[in-house]
Design an enzyme around this catalytic site. Structure first.
Site, PDB file in Angstrom:
ATOM      1  N   CYS A   2       0.818  -1.214   0.000  1.00 55.28           N
ATOM      2  CA  CYS A   2       0.000   0.000   0.000  1.00 55.28           C
ATOM      3  C   CYS A   2       0.851   1.263   0.000  1.00 55.28           C
ATOM      4  CB  CYS A   2      -0.965  -0.013   1.183  1.00 55.28           C
ATOM      5  SG  CYS A   2      -0.175   0.026   2.793  1.00 55.28           S
ATOM      6  N   CYS A  60      -3.690 -11.737 -16.655  1.00 52.71           N
ATOM      7  CA  CYS A  60      -3.956 -12.059 -15.253  1.00 52.71           C
ATOM      8  C   CYS A  60      -4.827 -10.948 -14.683  1.00 52.71           C
ATOM      9  CB  CYS A  60      -2.667 -12.261 -14.457  1.00 52.71           C
ATOM     10  SG  CYS A  60      -1.741 -10.747 -14.148  1.00 52.71           S
TER      11      CYS A  60
END
Length: 370
Positions: free
Chosen positions: A186, A327
């Site tokens: 993050c 993906c």
């Protein structure tokens, strides 16, 4: 036994027949270890403390940073620079003096994981890195401890319960870790401040369900939450017996970050370029390297070969026409291209920039982004 003060404090629990006094006693006698006092750990700790879990262990060796404060709601400005575990214990003890807190102000590693986890009935994983997730999973499998899992990525969160009553483990769902530098945290990509609160509360809910025996835990199920659309999906997955046969802990930094292949210059194709080629019916193949449960949420109709099985299915991948590898976000597909190019001399592979998530955002607005 519950004291008069405890009976009063937990009266709203006790008056529910599904929990009652016996359920509250189970909570009081339970020992739960929480890995990480960060974004996920903060709400988990607060709600398990409020619920009256008798013994709560906290594993965290980090200190509070100012960048934590938009989501790690146990901490304030005056706590910056101080150990998270110590601050958490002080504030949680004030929240509920009937809870016994045990602080493990250490980095969890293969040398201490079995000893620490062995003291508790179950583990709630609030870690933010893959080496710790695989370490915690393997230790729980070896010790027979249920593992309540949560993870967050920008606006998306996941929750599951592993190793519950001999059920599937983390490795059954994610047998292969992402490659080195392939999984941004993050600090690199950001995270919506309220998201860990939502996911952490769901983890606490699963923990309370397991302790009291009410409801149906998310064993063999992965709950996927999208904060932007408030949509949820629950995906089923099965136990893979070989992932239960773990008898030793390994070097998980090396396991998750091993660089065995030469880095190949990955060629990209944008979603708009791919859309144009598909519309023109060009001679192009699609290779999806996600897991089966992800493919079932949404796909572009390509050949499904999960990254972990890619080298066992080389014969299914052509070399004589362009192949677009897909993906979720374009991370695993890039790794698949590296493997195929380095070991098997493929030179016809294109990585879909941003993965199927980008396709959903740009081309198909109705496609689930999970």
């Amino acid at each position: 036994m519950l004291t008069r003060k405890e009976l009063l404090r937990y009266s709203r629990h006790i008056r529910m027949p599904e929990i009652g006094e016996e359920g509250q006693k189970k909570l009081k006698n339970a020992k739960v270890l929480v890995i990480g006092a960060g974004g996920l750990g903060c709400p988990v700790l607060q709600y398990l403390t409020a619920a009256g879990v008798g013994t709560i262990g906290i594993v965290d060796f980090d200190v509070v940073d100012e960048t934590n404060l938009h989501r790690q709601i146990l901490f304030g400005t005056n706590d910056v620079g101080k150990p998270k575990a110590d601050i958490a214990k002080r504030k949680l003890s004030d929240q509920n003096p009937f809870v016994d807190f045990k602080i493990h102000n250490v980095r969890l590693a293969k040398e201490n994981a079995l000893e620490i986890i062995g003291e508790y009935d179950m583990v709630v994983d609030g870690s933010d890195n893959f080496p710790t997730r695989y370490l915690v999973n393997d230790a729980c499998v070896m010790l027979g401890k249920p593992l309540i899992y949560g993870s967050i990525f920008k606006f998306e969160g996941q929750v599951s319960v592993y190793n519950y009553n001999d059920g599937p483990t983390y490795r059954c769902l994610f047998p292969v870790p992402p490659g080195p530098d392939d999984a941004p945290n993050c600090a690199e990509i950001g995270v919506l401040g309220v998201l860990p609160g939502i996911i952490g509360c769901l983890q606490a809910n699963e923990t309370i369900k397991i302790i009291t025996g009410v409801g149906e835990p998310l064993s063999g199920k992965l709950l996927v939450f999208d904060a932007l659309t408030l949509s949820t999906n629950i995906l089923q997955f099965s136990k893979v017996s070989e992932n239960l046969n773990i008898n030793e802990l390994v070097d998980y930094e090396e396991f998750c970050n091993a660089k065995n292949e030469t880095v190949y210059e990955v060629k990209e194709i944008s979603v708009s370029e791919l859309k144009s080629k598909l519309d023109d019916e060009e001679n192009i193949r699609l290779l999806d390297v996600r897991e089966k449960f992800e493919y079932e949420i949404c796909n572009l109709g390509g050949e499904l070969i999960p990254l972990g099985n890619i080298e066992d299915n080389i014969d299914k991948i052509p070399k004589d026409q362009p192949v677009v590898v897909i993906c979720h976000h374009g991370i695993r597909s890039a790794r698949a291209i590296n493997i195929l190019a380095d070991k098997y001399e493929f030179r016809n592979l294109l990585n879909l920039t941003g993965g199927i998530h980008a396709w959903a955002e740009e081309i198909d607005k109705d496609m689930p982004t999970y």
